[in-house]
Motif scaffolding. Structure first.
Motif, short mmCIF file in Angstrom:
data_model
loop_
_atom_site.label_atom_id
_atom_site.label_comp_id
_atom_site.label_asym_id
_atom_site.label_seq_id
_atom_site.Cartn_x
_atom_site.Cartn_y
_atom_site.Cartn_z
N SER A 185 18.92 24.07 5.65
CA SER A 185 18.92 25.53 5.47
C SER A 185 18.85 25.94 4.00
N ASP A 186 19.51 25.22 3.12
CA ASP A 186 19.56 25.61 1.71
C ASP A 186 18.48 24.93 0.85
N GLY A 187 18.08 23.74 1.27
CA GLY A 187 17.18 22.99 0.41
C GLY A 187 15.76 22.82 0.91
N LEU A 188 15.57 22.92 2.22
CA LEU A 188 14.25 22.56 2.76
C LEU A 188 13.62 23.66 3.61
N THR A 189 14.09 24.88 3.45
CA THR A 189 13.54 25.98 4.25
C THR A 189 12.96 27.06 3.36
N ASP A 190 11.75 27.50 3.69
CA ASP A 190 11.13 28.65 3.03
C ASP A 190 11.80 29.89 3.61
N VAL A 191 12.65 30.52 2.81
CA VAL A 191 13.46 31.63 3.34
C VAL A 191 12.63 32.88 3.64
N TYR A 192 11.43 32.96 3.09
CA TYR A 192 10.60 34.13 3.33
C TYR A 192 9.82 34.00 4.64
N ASN A 193 9.28 32.82 4.88
CA ASN A 193 8.51 32.62 6.10
C ASN A 193 9.34 32.00 7.23
N LYS A 194 10.58 31.62 6.89
CA LYS A 194 11.51 31.09 7.90
C LYS A 194 11.00 29.82 8.57
N PHE A 195 10.38 28.95 7.77
CA PHE A 195 10.03 27.65 8.32
C PHE A 195 10.24 26.56 7.29
N HIS A 196 10.21 25.33 7.77
CA HIS A 196 10.47 24.15 6.94
C HIS A 196 9.38 24.01 5.88
N MET A 197 9.77 23.46 4.73
CA MET A 197 8.81 23.30 3.64
C MET A 197 7.65 22.39 4.01
N GLY A 198 7.85 21.58 5.03
CA GLY A 198 6.75 20.74 5.50
C GLY A 198 5.56 21.57 5.95
N ASN A 199 5.85 22.76 6.48
CA ASN A 199 4.77 23.66 6.89
C ASN A 199 4.01 24.19 5.68
N CYS A 200 4.71 24.32 4.57
CA CYS A 200 4.05 24.72 3.32
C CYS A 200 3.09 23.61 2.89
N GLY A 201 3.54 22.37 3.06
CA GLY A 201 2.68 21.24 2.74
C GLY A 201 1.44 21.21 3.60
N GLU A 202 1.63 21.52 4.89
CA GLU A 202 0.48 21.56 5.80
C GLU A 202 -0.51 22.65 5.37
N ASN A 203 0.03 23.78 4.93
CA ASN A 203 -0.82 24.87 4.48
C ASN A 203 -1.66 24.45 3.28
N THR A 204 -1.05 23.76 2.34
CA THR A 204 -1.78 23.29 1.15
C THR A 204 -2.83 22.25 1.53
N ALA A 205 -2.47 21.37 2.44
CA ALA A 205 -3.42 20.33 2.87
C ALA A 205 -4.68 20.96 3.46
#
Length: 234
Positions: free
Chosen positions: A17-37
């Motif tokens: 919750s504090d380290g691995l979540t995008d608090v604006y989009n409410k999803f795990h940072m892994g999803n941010c990685g998928e977006n960049t990929a």
């Protein structure tokens, strides 16, 4: 944990919750990685290939002693008179089975995803420390500097684009010191996910032989709060 009130207690995983979540989009940072990929056209195969390289380089670094001066053994006291156990190396890099990488399920996006447990950083415990001081302080205490800080910069972008955030600080820093990316002899880019390093290598057209030459968080682990210091020390 203190007294438990009537009605029970709801517990959250602070790491997630504090380290691995995008608090604006409410999803795990892994999803941010998928977006960049997807935006940068970085394939699952490229990410797996990079991860295997990270594991291979980490194993070689331990084998040759390239990182031994950065390690401090941890003693685990034995109970009831039993001898202590000494942890002298991280064991994650020995656990990888490269033939299974292509078969691993994607974690954050089941359909069309590319990030897996194999090409992402591993959960681990760890700590790192470094000492910064002025030249005058080094002379006063008789300390021998390992490196000199010639410049520093920070940068930020939208949280969903965190994988390419290093680009913004790097561009500012290179301009500050009057260099271009190809004049840098050694790069350390934190391997939160393989796609992070691949994206920044692509943006700056970096030579892979100069990037994370002894492995990184994919193979060595990514204890939050310690990884940045570890790569600075390295």
């Amino acid at each position: 944990r203190g007294d438990t009130p009537y009605g029970g207690v709801n517990m959250k995983d602070g790491l997630v919750s504090d380290g691995l979540t995008d608090v604006y989009n409410k999803f795990h940072m892994g999803n941010c990685g998928e977006n960049t990929a997807k935006k940068m056209g970085i394939s699952r195969e490229e990410q797996d290939g990079y991860a295997i390289s990270s594991y291979t380089r980490a194993a070689k670094a331990y084998e040759t002693g390239a990182i031994k001066d950065e390690l401090i053994p941890v003693e685990i006291k034995g109970k009831r008179g039993k001898p202590s156990t000494f942890v002298t190396e991280d064991d994650e890099f020995r656990n990888a089975k490269f033939d299974k990488f292509p078969k691993l399920a994607t974690v954050f996006q089941r359909e069309g995803g590319s990030i897996t447990a194999g090409n992402a950083s591993t959960l681990s415990d760890g700590a790192a420390a470094t000492i910064l001081m002025t030249e005058d302080a080094a002379k006063k205490y008789g300390a021998t500097p390992l490196a000199r800080v010639v410049g520093y910069a920070d940068g930020a972008t939208e949280p969903i684009d965190f994988p390419i955030a290093p680009r913004f600080s790097t561009e500012k820093l290179l301009k500050q010191v009057g260099m271009n990316p190809h004049e840098v002899d050694l790069w350390e880019i934190n391997e939160a996910f393989s796609v992070v390093v691949l994206a920044n290598m692509k943006l700056h057209e970096l030579d892979p032989e100069k990037v994370n030459i002894h492995g990184g968080a994919v193979s060595l682990g990514h204890p939050l709060g310690a990884s940045g210091t570890r790569i600075v020390n390295h």
